[in-house]
Design a protein around this motif. Structure first.
Motif, PDB file in Angstrom:
ATOM      1  N   GLN A 167      -1.881   9.756  -1.955  1.00 50.80           N
ATOM      2  CA  GLN A 167      -2.272   8.812  -2.998  1.00 50.80           C
ATOM      3  C   GLN A 167      -3.446   7.965  -2.537  1.00 50.80           C
ATOM      4  O   GLN A 167      -3.580   7.662  -1.350  1.00 50.80           O
ATOM      5  N   THR A 168      -4.292   7.589  -3.474  1.00 53.78           N
ATOM      6  CA  THR A 168      -5.333   6.598  -3.211  1.00 53.78           C
ATOM      7  C   THR A 168      -4.733   5.220  -3.436  1.00 53.78           C
ATOM      8  O   THR A 168      -4.257   4.913  -4.525  1.00 53.78           O
ATOM      9  N   ILE A 169      -4.751   4.407  -2.392  1.00 54.71           N
ATOM     10  CA  ILE A 169      -4.006   3.155  -2.363  1.00 54.71           C
ATOM     11  C   ILE A 169      -4.970   1.978  -2.226  1.00 54.71           C
ATOM     12  O   ILE A 169      -5.947   2.045  -1.480  1.00 54.71           O
ATOM     13  N   THR A 170      -4.707   0.908  -2.947  1.00 54.83           N
ATOM     14  CA  THR A 170      -5.473  -0.315  -2.764  1.00 54.83           C
ATOM     15  C   THR A 170      -4.937  -1.058  -1.550  1.00 54.83           C
ATOM     16  O   THR A 170      -3.745  -1.358  -1.479  1.00 54.83           O
ATOM     17  N   PHE A 171      -5.815  -1.323  -0.574  1.00 56.69           N
ATOM     18  CA  PHE A 171      -5.462  -2.187   0.550  1.00 56.69           C
ATOM     19  C   PHE A 171      -5.766  -3.615   0.121  1.00 56.69           C
ATOM     20  O   PHE A 171      -6.924  -4.012   0.019  1.00 56.69           O
ATOM     21  N   ASP A 172      -4.710  -4.375  -0.092  1.00 58.36           N
ATOM     22  CA  ASP A 172      -4.828  -5.623  -0.840  1.00 58.36           C
ATOM     23  C   ASP A 172      -4.300  -6.799  -0.025  1.00 58.36           C
ATOM     24  O   ASP A 172      -3.089  -6.954   0.137  1.00 58.36           O
ATOM     25  N   THR A 173      -5.199  -7.638   0.483  1.00 56.82           N
ATOM     26  CA  THR A 173      -4.765  -8.812   1.246  1.00 56.82           C
ATOM     27  C   THR A 173      -4.113  -9.866   0.365  1.00 56.82           C
ATOM     28  O   THR A 173      -3.528 -10.826   0.878  1.00 56.82           O
ATOM     29  N   GLY A 174      -4.188  -9.705  -0.954  1.00 58.86           N
ATOM     30  CA  GLY A 174      -3.525 -10.632  -1.857  1.00 58.86           C
ATOM     31  C   GLY A 174      -2.055 -10.321  -2.058  1.00 58.86           C
ATOM     32  O   GLY A 174      -1.380 -11.010  -2.810  1.00 58.86           O
ATOM     33  N   ASN A 175      -1.553  -9.262  -1.420  1.00 61.05           N
ATOM     34  CA  ASN A 175      -0.133  -8.934  -1.408  1.00 61.05           C
ATOM     35  C   ASN A 175       0.319  -8.759   0.029  1.00 61.05           C
ATOM     36  O   ASN A 175      -0.500  -8.642   0.940  1.00 61.05           O
ATOM     37  N   PHE A 176       1.637  -8.707   0.242  1.00 62.00           N
ATOM     38  CA  PHE A 176       2.127  -8.467   1.600  1.00 62.00           C
ATOM     39  C   PHE A 176       2.982  -7.222   1.697  1.00 62.00           C
ATOM     40  O   PHE A 176       3.182  -6.679   2.778  1.00 62.00           O
ATOM     41  N   TYR A 177       3.499  -6.710   0.572  1.00 64.60           N
ATOM     42  CA  TYR A 177       4.426  -5.592   0.611  1.00 64.60           C
ATOM     43  C   TYR A 177       3.696  -4.247   0.601  1.00 64.60           C
ATOM     44  O   TYR A 177       2.474  -4.168   0.469  1.00 64.60           O
ATOM     45  N   ILE A 203      12.900  -4.736   5.171  1.00 60.03           N
ATOM     46  CA  ILE A 203      11.858  -3.716   5.084  1.00 60.03           C
ATOM     47  C   ILE A 203      11.029  -4.016   3.839  1.00 60.03           C
ATOM     48  O   ILE A 203      11.571  -4.192   2.750  1.00 60.03           O
ATOM     49  N   ILE A 204       9.710  -4.086   3.977  1.00 59.84           N
ATOM     50  CA  ILE A 204       8.853  -4.541   2.874  1.00 59.84           C
ATOM     51  C   ILE A 204       8.266  -3.387   2.077  1.00 59.84           C
ATOM     52  O   ILE A 204       7.184  -3.501   1.490  1.00 59.84           O
ATOM     53  N   ILE A 205       8.959  -2.260   2.032  1.00 57.31           N
ATOM     54  CA  ILE A 205       8.564  -1.118   1.203  1.00 57.31           C
ATOM     55  C   ILE A 205       9.297  -1.235  -0.125  1.00 57.31           C
ATOM     56  O   ILE A 205      10.525  -1.295  -0.162  1.00 57.31           O
ATOM     57  N   TYR A 206       8.549  -1.282  -1.232  1.00 62.35           N
ATOM     58  CA  TYR A 206       9.149  -1.490  -2.546  1.00 62.35           C
ATOM     59  C   TYR A 206       8.684  -0.424  -3.532  1.00 62.35           C
ATOM     60  O   TYR A 206       7.574   0.107  -3.426  1.00 62.35           O
ATOM     61  N   THR A 207       9.545  -0.137  -4.501  1.00 62.06           N
ATOM     62  CA  THR A 207       9.179   0.752  -5.601  1.00 62.06           C
ATOM     63  C   THR A 207       8.494  -0.070  -6.690  1.00 62.06           C
ATOM     64  O   THR A 207       9.119  -0.938  -7.309  1.00 62.06           O
ATOM     65  N   GLY A 260      -0.209  -4.213   1.175  1.00 68.19           N
ATOM     66  CA  GLY A 260      -0.717  -5.522   1.532  1.00 68.19           C
ATOM     67  C   GLY A 260      -0.799  -5.768   3.018  1.00 68.19           C
ATOM     68  O   GLY A 260      -0.743  -4.846   3.850  1.00 68.19           O
ATOM     69  N   THR A 261      -0.903  -7.044   3.373  1.00 65.91           N
ATOM     70  CA  THR A 261      -1.192  -7.440   4.747  1.00 65.91           C
ATOM     71  C   THR A 261      -0.059  -7.166   5.712  1.00 65.91           C
ATOM     72  O   THR A 261      -0.286  -7.095   6.923  1.00 65.91           O
ATOM     73  N   GLY A 262       1.173  -7.019   5.212  1.00 66.10           N
ATOM     74  CA  GLY A 262       2.255  -6.667   6.112  1.00 66.10           C
ATOM     75  C   GLY A 262       1.958  -5.389   6.876  1.00 66.10           C
ATOM     76  O   GLY A 262       2.241  -5.270   8.072  1.00 66.10           O
ATOM     77  N   PHE A 263       1.340  -4.427   6.189  1.00 67.75           N
ATOM     78  CA  PHE A 263       0.968  -3.151   6.809  1.00 67.75           C
ATOM     79  C   PHE A 263      -0.440  -3.183   7.395  1.00 67.75           C
ATOM     80  O   PHE A 263      -0.666  -2.809   8.543  1.00 67.75           O
ATOM     81  N   THR A 264      -1.407  -3.632   6.617  1.00 64.69           N
ATOM     82  CA  THR A 264      -2.808  -3.487   7.017  1.00 64.69           C
ATOM     83  C   THR A 264      -3.225  -4.421   8.142  1.00 64.69           C
ATOM     84  O   THR A 264      -4.317  -4.271   8.694  1.00 64.69           O
ATOM     85  N   ARG A 265      -2.365  -5.390   8.517  1.00 69.32           N
ATOM     86  CA  ARG A 265      -2.719  -6.255   9.647  1.00 69.32           C
ATOM     87  C   ARG A 265      -2.839  -5.454  10.941  1.00 69.32           C
ATOM     88  O   ARG A 265      -3.395  -5.932  11.922  1.00 69.32           O
ATOM     89  N   PHE A 266      -2.330  -4.222  10.966  1.00 71.64           N
ATOM     90  CA  PHE A 266      -2.390  -3.406  12.168  1.00 71.64           C
ATOM     91  C   PHE A 266      -3.457  -2.323  12.084  1.00 71.64           C
ATOM     92  O   PHE A 266      -3.431  -1.332  12.812  1.00 71.64           O
ATOM     93  N   LEU A 267      -4.409  -2.509  11.175  1.00 74.92           N
ATOM     94  CA  LEU A 267      -5.613  -1.687  11.122  1.00 74.92           C
ATOM     95  C   LEU A 267      -6.809  -2.621  11.060  1.00 74.92           C
ATOM     96  O   LEU A 267      -6.724  -3.734  10.532  1.00 74.92           O
TER      97      LEU A 267
END
Length: 378
Positions: A256-266, A332-336, A343-350
């Motif tokens: 999937q093409t995903i938005t990396f969004d610092t305005g969210n955390f999940y 766990i911050i993975i949501y349907t 969001g930043t919960g994941f992308t803080r490590f890239l």
């Protein structure tokens, strides 16, 4: 936040008037570095070239920054958002009692008292959800990044009506639509000659991975395991195509093409992917499988492999749990959700960057912990 749904633009004539206010002929060899921090005092403004502060506060897991605006330097708290491009500034007209600075004081801009404010008379309306919206007027005024550094004549939405669920302004950093470049702070700073290239980058600061810095025109080499890999995203929002995630040897296809969004955390995914990711976590005697919680000690030293545009990156598994949790029951911050938005919960490590010119390009580099900074320009 999620991608901006609706904004009424300003005319080309207005763009010309804004351009006239730009400081011209500055050497383009600078980098502006700012902390995403919650604790704040007025004396800290000139010290934000080096990050020292954690940006995660439990329950409010997105980076924020305090910026003074206008001739009176009215301080406002802005969420740093790669999911939208416009700056949203709460005005005193909102009567917002929840628009607080990290020091607990009210943070609202007063366009009527700023001698440098120019009201355009144009209505601006940005809607994200039914309770997250900004209705106001286009205003041109100065935005201060330091007591001696201001971006003159910057267009933003002077918000008169703000949604109930999001009591903050927004510093939008996504690339704006074609023709609306003057609505974006990165273009403004680049055209003012204050940065070398129109690129924004996000980099971790400390070894815990909890502190984020915002760089305009440059980045910190200390946290990079490699050079940035640049991929064209064709004037889309801050997006990347994620191929798969491998947890504990189990490969979960994302595609999937995903938005990396610092305005969210999940981490927002489909139901199928949600269930597959949670099923890949280690067995946990303290939490029932699939209940959305995990013992920190079971995952603290584990990494996952994430394939983005066909290239693999190693990311700590704690990128999928609530920040700063070290208990036996970390959420766990993975949501349907209907939006593929991470969001930043994941992308803080890239290490992520967005290049605004030549179309637009997303830059990704592997992250490593470091307590030092080696700031360079792109």
């Amino acid at each position: 936040m999620l991608s901006q749904l609706f904004t009424v633009g300003i005319s080309a004539l207005l763009a010309t008037s804004i351009q006239a206010g730009v400081i011209q002929n500055k050497p383009r060899d600078g980098v502006i570095a700012l902390d995403m921090q919650m604790d704040y005092s007025q004396s800290d403004l000139s010290k934000r070239q080096v990050g020292e502060h954690d940006y995660f506060i439990k329950g409010l897991n997105w980076p924020k920054i305090v910026l003074p605006i206008g001739s009176n330097k009215d301080e406002v708290l802005l969420t740093v958002d790669t999911g939208s491009w416009l700056i949203q500034v709460p005005d005193v007209a909102t009567n917002c009692t929840k628009c607080l600075l990290p020091n607990g004081k009210l943070g609202l801009y007063d366009a009527n008292k700023s001698t440098t404010a120019v009201k355009t008379g144009q209505t601006l309306r940005s809607t994200f959800t039914s309770t997250s919206y900004y209705y106001g007027e286009g205003v041109i005024d100065d935005i201060w990044f330091d007591p001696n550094l201001k971006i003159r004549g910057t267009l933003f939405n002077d918000v008169h009506e703000i949604g109930s669920s999001w009591p903050y302004g927004i510093l939008g950093l996504a690339k704006p639509p074609y023709g609306d470049e003057y609505e974006n702070i990165v273009w403004r700073i680049y055209n003012a000659g204050l940065i070398n290239k129109p690129i924004v980058a996000f980099t971790q600061k400390n070894s815990s991975g909890n502190s984020l810095q915002l760089f305009l025109g440059g980045y910190s080499k200390s946290q990079l395991t490699e050079d940035y890999t640049w991929t064209s995203i064709e004037n889309k929002n801050f997006v990347a195509h994620v191929d798969f995630v491998n947890i504990n040897g189990t490969e979960v296809k994302i595609n999937q093409t995903i938005t990396f969004d610092t305005g969210n955390f999940y981490v927002g995914v489909s139901k199928e992917v949600h269930d597959a990711l949670l099923a890949s976590f280690p067995d946990d005697p303290n939490n029932r499988k699939g209940n959305g919680y995990i013992d920190y000690n079971l995952i603290k030293d584990k990494t996952i492999t994430v394939s983005i545009y066909g290239k693999n990156y190693n990311v700590p598994l704690i990128a999928f749990i609530e920040p700063d949790c070290t208990s036996q029951h970390c959420q766990i911050i993975i949501y349907t959700v209907p939006f593929w938005n991470w969001g930043t919960g994941f992308t803080r490590f890239l290490n992520l960057a967005l290049k605004y010119d030549e179309g637009s390009y997303i830059g990704i580099a592997g992250w490593k912990p470091s307590n030092t900074n080696e700031v360079v320009s792109f």
